[in-house]
Design a protein around this motif. Structure first.
Motif, PDB file in Angstrom:
ATOM      1  N   ASN A 157       2.479  12.422  -3.660  1.00  0.00           N
ATOM      2  CA  ASN A 157       1.957  13.694  -3.158  1.00  0.00           C
ATOM      3  C   ASN A 157       2.198  14.821  -4.162  1.00  0.00           C
ATOM      4  O   ASN A 157       1.344  15.689  -4.354  1.00  0.00           O
ATOM      5  CB  ASN A 157       2.600  14.034  -1.816  1.00  0.00           C
TER       6      ASN A 157
ATOM      7  N   SER B 238       0.844  -1.195   0.000  1.00  0.00           N
ATOM      8  CA  SER B 238       0.000   0.000   0.000  1.00  0.00           C
ATOM      9  C   SER B 238       0.877   1.242   0.000  1.00  0.00           C
ATOM     10  O   SER B 238       2.065   1.185   0.340  1.00  0.00           O
ATOM     11  CB  SER B 238      -0.911   0.016   1.223  1.00  0.00           C
ATOM     12  N   LEU B 239       0.280   2.357  -0.363  1.00  0.00           N
ATOM     13  CA  LEU B 239       1.032   3.609  -0.370  1.00  0.00           C
ATOM     14  C   LEU B 239       1.526   3.981   1.027  1.00  0.00           C
ATOM     15  O   LEU B 239       2.606   4.550   1.182  1.00  0.00           O
ATOM     16  CB  LEU B 239       0.175   4.742  -0.939  1.00  0.00           C
ATOM     17  N   THR B 240       0.755   3.637   2.034  1.00  0.00           N
ATOM     18  CA  THR B 240       1.174   3.959   3.399  1.00  0.00           C
ATOM     19  C   THR B 240       2.375   3.136   3.832  1.00  0.00           C
ATOM     20  O   THR B 240       3.099   3.518   4.754  1.00  0.00           O
ATOM     21  CB  THR B 240       0.019   3.720   4.384  1.00  0.00           C
ATOM     22  N   GLN B 241       2.601   2.017   3.167  1.00  0.00           N
ATOM     23  CA  GLN B 241       3.752   1.168   3.455  1.00  0.00           C
ATOM     24  C   GLN B 241       4.921   1.436   2.506  1.00  0.00           C
ATOM     25  O   GLN B 241       5.999   0.869   2.680  1.00  0.00           O
ATOM     26  CB  GLN B 241       3.360  -0.313   3.346  1.00  0.00           C
TER      27      GLN B 241
ATOM     28  N   GLN C 247       6.030   7.926  -1.711  1.00  0.00           N
ATOM     29  CA  GLN C 247       4.987   8.770  -1.140  1.00  0.00           C
ATOM     30  C   GLN C 247       5.170  10.233  -1.538  1.00  0.00           C
ATOM     31  O   GLN C 247       4.190  10.933  -1.818  1.00  0.00           O
ATOM     32  CB  GLN C 247       4.992   8.625   0.386  1.00  0.00           C
TER      33      GLN C 247
END
Length: 276
Positions: A74, A61-64, A70
């Motif tokens: 953004n 995932s993007l959070t990982q 990231q």
């Protein structure tokens, strides 16, 4: 990114100076190759083991994801807002694809490495997107600009124009070209995304090719892609919001050009033939 990268550097006079410049150039080329290779391994969707491919497959995932992934996402979202959605980091199927931003980022990073290595005059061409520093001749108040030639999408043997970059007077250092002339309609138009008042599907871009000259390569690359995706409405918005020059070609060969592209250019060998 699957693109060819070339570097043009003027040859200095004198054996000692040429030897020093040659050593700097060899070092800089190695660094640039490593940078492009690392970004290819991380962001290419044609590399199954890349971080980007793992995200598309749902394995990550993007959070990982890594801080750079990231940060790039953004930045891409920021460009989407600034271009009213014409530039987007997602494909029509919703999959993340940062290729519209990564190449410009890679060229910018390479430019910083060339400067850090002590090279002041150079022209870097990555798949038709050009970033320059200094001049193709001796530095000074009358140093000439580099000329970036733009290839005619209807006849790849000819140029539709050229734009001066760098030199003593020019403040624009980058020129990027996007379009469908060589790779087909690979840019997702607003209509293909089912935008307001537009049906989703195979919407044909209004422009077959768009070139943008800007102060930095990321801005040039993103805005060229955005104009192809958004058409005339995005072209009007870009030229009103950013200090850039634009040359857009329609499918019937008609050209729309800002004043910088309409100005006559000196006849000399361009540093790069722009190919989208």
């Amino acid at each position: 990114m699957g693109t060819v990268v070339s570097l043009t550097v003027p040859v200095p006079h004198g054996s000692d100076e040429a030897g020093t410049a040659g050593h700097r150039l060899d070092t800089a080329v190695s660094v640039v190759e490593d940078q492009f290779g690392a970004l290819e391994a991380q962001f290419s969707l044609f590399v199954p083991a890349s971080e980007a491919s793992r995200i598309v497959r749902g394995e990550l995932s993007l959070t990982q994801a890594s801080p750079l992934m990231q940060e790039m996402y953004n930045d891409a979202v920021g460009w989407r807002h600034r271009t009213d959605g014409a530039f987007t980091p997602e494909r029509p199927d919703g999959a993340l694809d940062l290729s519209g931003l990564v190449k410009g980022y890679a060229i910018a990073e390479a430019g910083r490495s060339l400067a850090a290595s002590g090279l002041h005059d150079w022209c870097l061409n990555a798949g038709g997107d050009v970033l320059v520093s200094g001049s193709p001749a001796a530095s000074g108040s009358s140093a000439p600009a580099w000329l970036a030639g733009i290839v005619d999408p209807a006849d790849r043997r000819t140029l539709v124009g050229a734009y001066p970059l760098g030199g003593a007077a020019a403040h624009r250092l980058a020129l990027a070209t996007s379009g469908s002339a060589e790779r087909g309609d690979h840019i997702w138009t607003v209509g293909m995304r089912g935008g307001p008042g537009r049906a989703g599907g195979a919407a044909r871009p209004e422009f077959v090719q768009v070139s943008v000259a800007a102060e930095d390569i990321v801005t040039a690359d993103v805005l060229a892609t955005a104009i192809v995706a958004g058409g005339r409405a995005t072209l009007d918005a870009v030229t009103s919001r950013w200090d850039v020059e634009v040359l857009a070609m329609a499918h019937d060969g008609a050209l729309l050009a800002t004043p910088g592209f309409r100005a006559p250019s000196a006849v000399q060998l361009p540093c790069a033939a722009m190919r989208p």
